[in-house]
Motif scaffolding. Structure first.
Motif, short mmCIF file in Angstrom:
data_model
loop_
_atom_site.label_atom_id
_atom_site.label_comp_id
_atom_site.label_asym_id
_atom_site.label_seq_id
_atom_site.Cartn_x
_atom_site.Cartn_y
_atom_site.Cartn_z
N LEU A 37 0.86 -1.18 0.00
CA LEU A 37 0.00 0.00 0.00
C LEU A 37 0.89 1.23 0.00
N VAL A 38 0.58 2.19 -0.85
CA VAL A 38 1.34 3.45 -0.88
C VAL A 38 0.34 4.59 -0.84
N THR A 39 0.41 5.42 0.19
CA THR A 39 -0.52 6.55 0.29
C THR A 39 0.04 7.75 -0.47
N ALA A 40 -0.88 8.62 -0.89
CA ALA A 40 -0.50 9.83 -1.66
C ALA A 40 0.45 9.47 -2.78
N SER A 41 -0.02 8.60 -3.67
CA SER A 41 0.90 7.97 -4.62
C SER A 41 0.54 8.14 -6.08
N THR A 42 -0.20 9.20 -6.40
CA THR A 42 -0.57 9.40 -7.80
C THR A 42 0.34 10.37 -8.54
N ASP A 43 1.28 10.98 -7.82
CA ASP A 43 2.30 11.80 -8.49
C ASP A 43 3.52 11.91 -7.57
N GLY A 44 4.55 12.56 -8.08
CA GLY A 44 5.74 12.85 -7.28
C GLY A 44 6.43 11.62 -6.72
N ILE A 45 6.90 11.74 -5.48
CA ILE A 45 7.68 10.68 -4.84
C ILE A 45 6.83 9.42 -4.65
N GLY A 46 5.58 9.58 -4.23
CA GLY A 46 4.72 8.42 -4.01
C GLY A 46 4.49 7.62 -5.28
N PHE A 47 4.31 8.32 -6.40
CA PHE A 47 4.11 7.64 -7.68
C PHE A 47 5.37 6.90 -8.10
N LYS A 98 -9.60 2.28 6.38
CA LYS A 98 -10.12 0.90 6.42
C LYS A 98 -10.41 0.38 5.02
N GLN A 99 -10.96 1.25 4.17
CA GLN A 99 -11.28 0.84 2.80
C GLN A 99 -10.02 0.50 2.02
N LEU A 100 -8.95 1.26 2.22
CA LEU A 100 -7.70 1.00 1.52
C LEU A 100 -7.14 -0.36 1.91
N VAL A 101 -7.16 -0.64 3.21
CA VAL A 101 -6.67 -1.95 3.68
C VAL A 101 -7.56 -3.08 3.16
N ALA A 102 -8.86 -2.89 3.23
CA ALA A 102 -9.79 -3.92 2.77
C ALA A 102 -9.60 -4.22 1.29
N MET A 103 -9.35 -3.20 0.49
CA MET A 103 -9.16 -3.42 -0.93
C MET A 103 -7.96 -4.31 -1.20
N ALA A 104 -6.86 -4.04 -0.50
CA ALA A 104 -5.66 -4.84 -0.69
C ALA A 104 -5.88 -6.28 -0.26
N VAL A 105 -6.56 -6.46 0.87
CA VAL A 105 -6.82 -7.81 1.37
C VAL A 105 -7.76 -8.57 0.45
#
Length: 279
Positions: A37-47, A98-105
């Motif tokens: 999981l990577v938060t704030a990841s649609t541009d810059g360092i996160g991307f 919670k939704q982010l974690v659930a999606m990955a699982v």
């Protein structure tokens, strides 16, 4: 002489192969089948981090506060043949975490890696002029949400026998940026959070490390490099006299999440071109 040359050449090739193997050059996909999981990841360092983790074999779930940004980033990385999905996540909202974690699982069966990259900087000016609202917003997103996001993934990492958390701080944690007092303080707090989480989660086989980027050319840092005079002034603080690229942060994160870093926890790695970085 020809035979000797051939023998020497063969030895050189054999030694080169040994060196490559010892350096891990021959290994493919050090993060194969890991779920990140990577938060704030649609541009810059996160991307850039998301792309590198996926290139190294991970199934990556990216996130951002805006659906259009998630859609664009996912389309780009999927177009490169990478295993990437994404969802909207405002890290300051419990339901989004919670939704982010659930999606990955649900998609991949668990979580092995968390890269906490989300941060805000709602203020520029003197520290004595900072309002309580600004303090609350900065510390809520930059520090508290990081701790709570980690708390959310730990049970899933335990089910996998362990995991790796990388918290993205900043060189501003060591050498404050002028006018960014609350942001600087929040990034220093993340160094302490890293140390505390590493201590507490080590018995669960979860490693926690920290990345502290220097001045990297992203939209987030544009106030420091869009103006040529400011850019030149910033370079004076670096031994490598140029602004970094997001990709120069990504490899070290992949390393920290890999088995090559299995004996590293509680550490902060500065990627700042030689910017002073000691408390």
């Amino acid at each position: 002489m020809l035979k000797v040359g051939l023998r020497l050449g063969g030895c050189a090739q054999a030694w080169c192969s040994v060196r490559m193997a010892s350096a891990g050059v021959t290994r493919q996909k050090p993060l194969a089948n890991k779920v990140a999981l990577v938060t704030a990841s649609t541009d810059g360092i996160g991307f850039a981090i998301s792309r590198r983790l996926a290139q190294d074999g991970a199934h990556v779930v990216i996130s951002s506060r805006k659906q259009k940004n998630v859609d664009r980033a996912v389309a780009t990385l999927k177009g490169e043949g990478l295993s990437v999905t994404g969802t909207v996540c405002h890290v300051g909202k419990a339901e989004d975490r919670k939704q982010l974690v659930a999606m990955a699982v649900n998609l991949h069966g668990g979580i092995d890696i968390l890269v906490s990259n989300a941060a805000v900087n709602p203020f520029f000016g003197n520290l004595m002029d900072v309002t309580e609202d600004v303090w609350d917003k900065t510390l809520d997103i930059n520090v508290k949400a990081t701790a709570l996001m980690t708390k959310e993934v730990v049970p899933e990492m335990e089910k996998r026998g362990g995991g790796s958390v990388v918290i993205v701080s900043s060189v501003a944690a060591f050498t404050p940026f002028h006018g960014l007092g609350p942001y600087n303080v929040s990034k220093t707090a993340l160094l302490g959070l890293t140390k505390n989480l590493a201590l507490e989660l080590a018995p669960k086989n979860i490693r926690v490390n920290c990345l502290a980027p220097g001045l990297i050319k992203t939209n987030f840092s544009s106030m420091f490099w869009m103006d040529k005079t400011k850019e030149e002034n910033a370079k004076n603080f670096m031994q490598i006299e140029r602004i970094g690229k997001p990709e120069e942060c990504a490899g070290i994160v992949s390393f920290m999440c890999s088995e090559d870093a299995s004996y590293i926890t509680g550490e902060t790695v500065v990627v700042g071109g030689g910017t002073p970085s000691r408390l």
